[in-house]
Scaffold this motif. Structure first.
Motif, PDB file in Angstrom:
ATOM      1  N   MET A   1       0.872  -0.543   0.082  1.00  0.00           N
ATOM      2  CA  MET A   1       0.170  -0.077   0.106  1.00  0.00           C
ATOM      3  C   MET A   1       0.597   1.668   0.101  1.00  0.00           C
ATOM      4  O   MET A   1       0.071   2.562  -0.713  1.00  0.00           O
ATOM      5  N   TRP A   2       2.077   1.278   0.803  1.00  0.00           N
ATOM      6  CA  TRP A   2       2.747   2.752   0.036  1.00  0.00           C
ATOM      7  C   TRP A   2       3.379   2.782  -0.620  1.00  0.00           C
ATOM      8  O   TRP A   2       3.711   4.170  -1.075  1.00  0.00           O
ATOM      9  N   TYR A   3       3.393   2.204  -1.998  1.00  0.00           N
ATOM     10  CA  TYR A   3       3.981   1.869  -2.983  1.00  0.00           C
ATOM     11  C   TYR A   3       3.956   2.836  -3.262  1.00  0.00           C
ATOM     12  O   TYR A   3       3.698   3.267  -4.467  1.00  0.00           O
ATOM     13  N   LEU A   4       1.897   2.714  -3.484  1.00  0.00           N
ATOM     14  CA  LEU A   4       1.192   3.358  -4.052  1.00  0.00           C
ATOM     15  C   LEU A   4       1.055   5.174  -3.536  1.00  0.00           C
ATOM     16  O   LEU A   4       1.217   5.997  -4.764  1.00  0.00           O
ATOM     17  N   VAL A   5       1.237   5.345  -2.325  1.00  0.00           N
ATOM     18  CA  VAL A   5       2.187   6.888  -2.280  1.00  0.00           C
ATOM     19  C   VAL A   5       2.900   7.284  -2.437  1.00  0.00           C
ATOM     20  O   VAL A   5       2.939   8.285  -3.217  1.00  0.00           O
ATOM     21  N   VAL A   6       3.570   6.576  -2.489  1.00  0.00           N
ATOM     22  CA  VAL A   6       5.065   6.294  -3.080  1.00  0.00           C
ATOM     23  C   VAL A   6       4.644   6.999  -4.608  1.00  0.00           C
ATOM     24  O   VAL A   6       5.746   8.357  -5.284  1.00  0.00           O
ATOM     25  N   ILE A   7       4.522   7.049  -5.687  1.00  0.00           N
ATOM     26  CA  ILE A   7       4.411   6.846  -6.606  1.00  0.00           C
ATOM     27  C   ILE A   7       3.340   8.075  -6.975  1.00  0.00           C
ATOM     28  O   ILE A   7       3.281   8.717  -7.770  1.00  0.00           O
ATOM     29  N   VAL A   8       2.306   8.348  -6.164  1.00  0.00           N
ATOM     30  CA  VAL A   8       1.676   9.808  -6.752  1.00  0.00           C
ATOM     31  C   VAL A   8       2.176  10.377  -5.830  1.00  0.00           C
ATOM     32  O   VAL A   8       2.575  11.729  -7.030  1.00  0.00           O
TER      33      VAL A   8
END
Length: 76
Positions: A1-8
């Motif tokens: 889930m944290w990778y989506l935040v990094v991508i955004v």
């Protein structure tokens, strides 16, 4: 889930730091490639379909605007 935040976050940073394109300059009358009329300039003789740049002419239309006048509102 944290990778989506990094991508955004990375996408938002890249959009914010992207260089802005330069604004185009407004068109002027000198940008028009209109024919000229000069004394002593040779007049080309063309056979067939040829693109002539900077031709020498003796008259080049009216460069004036005429207002549109309405009559009857377009009814038949």
């Amino acid at each position: 889930m944290w990778y989506l935040v990094v991508i955004v976050v990375a996408a938002l940073v890249s959009v914010a730091l992207a260089p802005r394109p330069p604004q185009p300059k407004p068109a002027s009358l000198s940008d028009i490639d209109a024919p000229t009329a000069e004394e002593g300039r040779p007049i080309p003789v063309v056979f067939g379909s040829v693109l002539i740049r900077g031709s020498n002419v003796v008259w080049f239309g009216d460069l004036e605007a005429e207002p549109i006048k309405r009559r009857g509102g377009g009814k038949k």
